[in-house]
Scaffold this motif. Structure first.
Motif, PDB file in Angstrom:
ATOM      1  N   GLY A 116     -15.136  13.519 -14.081  1.00 11.02           N
ATOM      2  CA  GLY A 116     -15.192  12.234 -14.677  1.00 11.02           C
ATOM      3  C   GLY A 116     -16.461  11.319 -14.257  1.00 11.02           C
ATOM      4  N   ALA A 117     -17.196  11.757 -13.029  1.00 10.41           N
ATOM      5  CA  ALA A 117     -18.460  11.132 -12.928  1.00 10.41           C
ATOM      6  C   ALA A 117     -19.716  11.487 -13.562  1.00 10.41           C
ATOM      7  CB  ALA A 117     -18.881  11.367 -11.382  1.00 10.41           C
ATOM      8  N   VAL A 118     -19.431  12.790 -14.196  1.00  9.41           N
ATOM      9  CA  VAL A 118     -20.721  13.588 -14.989  1.00  9.41           C
ATOM     10  C   VAL A 118     -20.940  12.561 -16.274  1.00  9.41           C
ATOM     11  CG1 VAL A 118     -21.302  15.359 -16.374  1.00  9.41           C
ATOM     12  CG2 VAL A 118     -19.940  15.896 -14.479  1.00  9.41           C
ATOM     13  N   LEU A 119     -19.949  11.951 -16.945  1.00 10.71           N
ATOM     14  CA  LEU A 119     -20.274  11.288 -18.144  1.00 10.71           C
ATOM     15  C   LEU A 119     -21.347   9.990 -17.845  1.00 10.71           C
ATOM     16  CD1 LEU A 119     -19.377  10.847 -21.176  1.00 10.71           C
ATOM     17  CD2 LEU A 119     -17.657   9.226 -20.567  1.00 10.71           C
ATOM     18  N   PRO A 120     -20.665   8.983 -16.981  1.00 12.43           N
ATOM     19  CA  PRO A 120     -21.751   7.863 -16.731  1.00 12.43           C
ATOM     20  C   PRO A 120     -23.083   8.083 -16.265  1.00 12.43           C
ATOM     21  CG  PRO A 120     -19.916   7.877 -14.885  1.00 12.43           C
ATOM     22  CD  PRO A 120     -19.616   8.994 -16.193  1.00 12.43           C
ATOM     23  N   MET A 121     -23.357   9.260 -15.256  1.00 19.06           N
ATOM     24  CA  MET A 121     -24.645   9.819 -15.052  1.00 19.06           C
ATOM     25  C   MET A 121     -25.475  10.177 -16.068  1.00 19.06           C
ATOM     26  SD  MET A 121     -24.780   9.286 -11.765  1.00 19.06           S
ATOM     27  CE  MET A 121     -26.524  10.328 -11.161  1.00 19.06           C
ATOM     28  N   LEU A 122     -24.864  11.052 -17.169  1.00 24.39           N
ATOM     29  CA  LEU A 122     -25.354  11.390 -18.328  1.00 24.39           C
ATOM     30  C   LEU A 122     -25.879  10.024 -19.196  1.00 24.39           C
ATOM     31  CD1 LEU A 122     -23.672  14.789 -19.019  1.00 24.39           C
ATOM     32  CD2 LEU A 122     -25.947  14.371 -17.872  1.00 24.39           C
ATOM     33  N   ALA A 123     -24.901   9.419 -19.250  1.00 22.06           N
ATOM     34  CA  ALA A 123     -25.248   8.277 -20.106  1.00 22.06           C
ATOM     35  C   ALA A 123     -26.063   7.306 -19.973  1.00 22.06           C
ATOM     36  CB  ALA A 123     -23.684   7.511 -20.483  1.00 22.06           C
ATOM     37  N   ILE A 124     -26.262   7.077 -18.480  1.00 20.54           N
ATOM     38  CA  ILE A 124     -27.293   6.277 -17.996  1.00 20.54           C
ATOM     39  C   ILE A 124     -28.584   6.688 -17.985  1.00 20.54           C
ATOM     40  CG2 ILE A 124     -27.129   6.322 -15.579  1.00 20.54           C
ATOM     41  CD1 ILE A 124     -27.049   3.065 -17.430  1.00 20.54           C
ATOM     42  N   LEU A 125     -28.667   8.073 -17.655  1.00 22.30           N
ATOM     43  CA  LEU A 125     -29.791   8.675 -17.436  1.00 22.30           C
ATOM     44  C   LEU A 125     -30.618   9.201 -18.601  1.00 22.30           C
ATOM     45  CD1 LEU A 125     -29.023  10.715 -13.992  1.00 22.30           C
ATOM     46  CD2 LEU A 125     -30.537   8.501 -14.238  1.00 22.30           C
ATOM     47  N   LEU A 126     -29.878   9.750 -19.620  1.00 15.71           N
ATOM     48  CA  LEU A 126     -30.436  10.339 -20.766  1.00 15.71           C
ATOM     49  C   LEU A 126     -31.090   9.581 -21.823  1.00 15.71           C
ATOM     50  CD1 LEU A 126     -28.025  13.349 -21.111  1.00 15.71           C
ATOM     51  CD2 LEU A 126     -30.327  13.323 -19.905  1.00 15.71           C
ATOM     52  N   PRO A 127     -30.404   8.432 -22.241  1.00 17.32           N
ATOM     53  CA  PRO A 127     -30.728   7.643 -23.454  1.00 17.32           C
ATOM     54  C   PRO A 127     -32.236   6.836 -23.085  1.00 17.32           C
ATOM     55  CG  PRO A 127     -28.631   7.164 -22.911  1.00 17.32           C
ATOM     56  CD  PRO A 127     -29.212   7.889 -21.892  1.00 17.32           C
ATOM     57  N   PRO A 128     -32.964   6.524 -24.029  1.00 14.01           N
ATOM     58  CA  PRO A 128     -34.139   5.467 -23.618  1.00 14.01           C
ATOM     59  C   PRO A 128     -33.632   4.325 -23.018  1.00 14.01           C
ATOM     60  CG  PRO A 128     -33.738   6.152 -26.133  1.00 14.01           C
ATOM     61  CD  PRO A 128     -32.736   6.694 -25.399  1.00 14.01           C
ATOM     62  N   GLU A 129     -34.623   3.678 -22.175  1.00 11.12           N
ATOM     63  CA  GLU A 129     -34.368   2.635 -21.430  1.00 11.12           C
ATOM     64  C   GLU A 129     -33.425   1.501 -21.994  1.00 11.12           C
ATOM     65  OE1 GLU A 129     -36.961  -0.958 -19.175  1.00 11.12           O
ATOM     66  OE2 GLU A 129     -37.683   1.157 -19.070  1.00 11.12           O
ATOM     67  N   GLY A 130     -33.964   0.995 -23.052  1.00 14.70           N
ATOM     68  CA  GLY A 130     -33.443   0.001 -24.014  1.00 14.70           C
ATOM     69  C   GLY A 130     -31.810   0.248 -24.248  1.00 14.70           C
ATOM     70  N   LEU A 131     -31.331   1.418 -24.259  1.00 15.32           N
ATOM     71  CA  LEU A 131     -30.048   1.743 -24.779  1.00 15.32           C
ATOM     72  C   LEU A 131     -29.183   2.310 -23.821  1.00 15.32           C
ATOM     73  CD1 LEU A 131     -31.087   3.992 -28.199  1.00 15.32           C
ATOM     74  CD2 LEU A 131     -30.349   1.323 -27.823  1.00 15.32           C
ATOM     75  N   ARG A 132     -29.850   2.314 -22.525  1.00 13.23           N
ATOM     76  CA  ARG A 132     -28.825   3.024 -21.406  1.00 13.23           C
ATOM     77  C   ARG A 132     -27.555   1.932 -21.331  1.00 13.23           C
ATOM     78  NH1 ARG A 132     -33.483   3.232 -16.764  1.00 13.23           N
ATOM     79  NH2 ARG A 132     -34.168   5.313 -17.233  1.00 13.23           N
ATOM     80  N   ILE A 133     -27.739   0.800 -21.149  1.00  8.42           N
ATOM     81  CA  ILE A 133     -26.416  -0.141 -20.807  1.00  8.42           C
ATOM     82  C   ILE A 133     -25.445   0.088 -21.903  1.00  8.42           C
ATOM     83  CG2 ILE A 133     -25.353  -2.093 -20.218  1.00  8.42           C
ATOM     84  CD1 ILE A 133     -27.230  -1.036 -18.341  1.00  8.42           C
ATOM     85  N   PRO A 134     -25.846  -0.217 -23.329  1.00 11.93           N
ATOM     86  CA  PRO A 134     -24.924  -0.040 -24.374  1.00 11.93           C
ATOM     87  C   PRO A 134     -24.167   1.401 -24.425  1.00 11.93           C
ATOM     88  CG  PRO A 134     -26.906  -0.458 -25.213  1.00 11.93           C
ATOM     89  CD  PRO A 134     -27.029  -0.659 -23.884  1.00 11.93           C
ATOM     90  N   ILE A 135     -25.040   2.227 -24.468  1.00 15.82           N
ATOM     91  CA  ILE A 135     -24.431   3.678 -24.641  1.00 15.82           C
ATOM     92  C   ILE A 135     -23.568   3.983 -23.509  1.00 15.82           C
ATOM     93  CG2 ILE A 135     -25.042   6.292 -24.479  1.00 15.82           C
ATOM     94  CD1 ILE A 135     -27.550   5.629 -26.208  1.00 15.82           C
ATOM     95  N   THR A 136     -23.895   3.640 -22.128  1.00 15.02           N
ATOM     96  CA  THR A 136     -22.936   3.916 -21.150  1.00 15.02           C
ATOM     97  C   THR A 136     -21.641   3.067 -21.105  1.00 15.02           C
ATOM     98  OG1 THR A 136     -24.785   4.199 -19.442  1.00 15.02           O
ATOM     99  CG2 THR A 136     -22.673   3.759 -18.526  1.00 15.02           C
TER     100      THR A 136
END
Length: 242
Positions: free
Chosen positions: A169-189
């Motif tokens: 379960g923890a893999v998803l939020p780690m990838l979602a917060i680290l991979l997108p561009p800075e401005g999209l991290r929060i909404p994508i996560t």
């Protein structure tokens, strides 16, 4: 010879209570572990991302949350299941001792249980006698305590399953917060976490033979609140530090 309509209608119902209970417990542990991994790690990384846009603190906090959370989840499940197993073993030993020391009283007790379920005195006594002749301990454990001597709880198995579910379960939020561009991290996560929680909530409900809507809504609301609160706290802390 074909099955009767009554048998066909109820073929899919869980008649093996022990197997059904074990299935429900495994589903519960897996879903709880995965949901905890998703929500707790997402809350940490979103909170840190609210305070800073620097990737290093987000990564460090996320990894710490993953490692600590997985160990905590596994240890908690191990302690919980070990305590339940100790209690189960003590009850089985007590029942064995009572059957050896006072078999007549135990037979009367078993017959009384079946009388309480609606059988006549003669029928209840006959049922108790036949069950005792077949498997005295098993009959008493099932009727009095609703446990099966052969279904021994396994703490290490439960611990491994819970820890692994948390990690997955923890893999998803780690990838979602680290991979997108800075401005999209929060909404994508936010989006990824809520979708994942919806899926796990629905799967857990369906596998447990219950309707999926209400459990899924509960999980989604709880996850959204956790993310919103930690992000707000991180943003306030980041603003105060600056």
């Amino acid at each position: 010879m074909s099955d009767s309509p009554a048998i066909s209608l109820h073929r899919e119902e869980p008649h093996d209570r022990g197997a059904f209970t074990d299935r429900v417990n495994r589903i519960r542990a897996g879903v709880l572990g995965a949901n905890d991994g998703i929500v707790s790690v997402a809350a940490v990384v979103v909170g840190v991302a609210g305070a800073t846009s620097d990737t290093q603190p987000i990564l460090a906090a996320g990894l710490a949350a993953v490692i600590g959370g997985a160990i905590s989840m596994a240890l908690g499940e191990y302690v919980s299941v070990s305590s339940a197993r100790d209690s189960q073993s003590a009850l089985i030993a007590k029942e064995k001792r009572e059957l050896a020391e006072q078999p007549e009283e135990e037979l009367a007790e078993l017959a009384a249980i079946y009388r309480g379920k609606g059988l006549t005195e003669a029928t209840a006594l006959r049922v108790a006698e036949e069950l005792t002749a077949h498997d005295a301990l098993g009959a008493h454990l099932e009727a009095e305590l609703h446990i099966d001597e052969h279904e021994v709880l396994k703490p290490w198995q439960a611990a491994r399953a819970s820890g692994l579910a948390f990690l997955l379960g923890a893999v998803l939020p780690m990838l979602a917060i680290l991979l997108p561009p800075e401005g999209l991290r929060i909404p994508i996560t936010f989006a990824a976490v809520l979708v994942a929680l919806g899926v796990t909530g629905a799967i857990g409900a369906r596998l447990g033979d219950s309707h999926w809507v209400r459990p899924t809504i509960r999980v989604l609301v709880g996850g959204a609140i956790a993310l919103a609160v930690t992000f707000a706290a991180g943003a306030l802390l980041g603003a105060a530090v600056q």
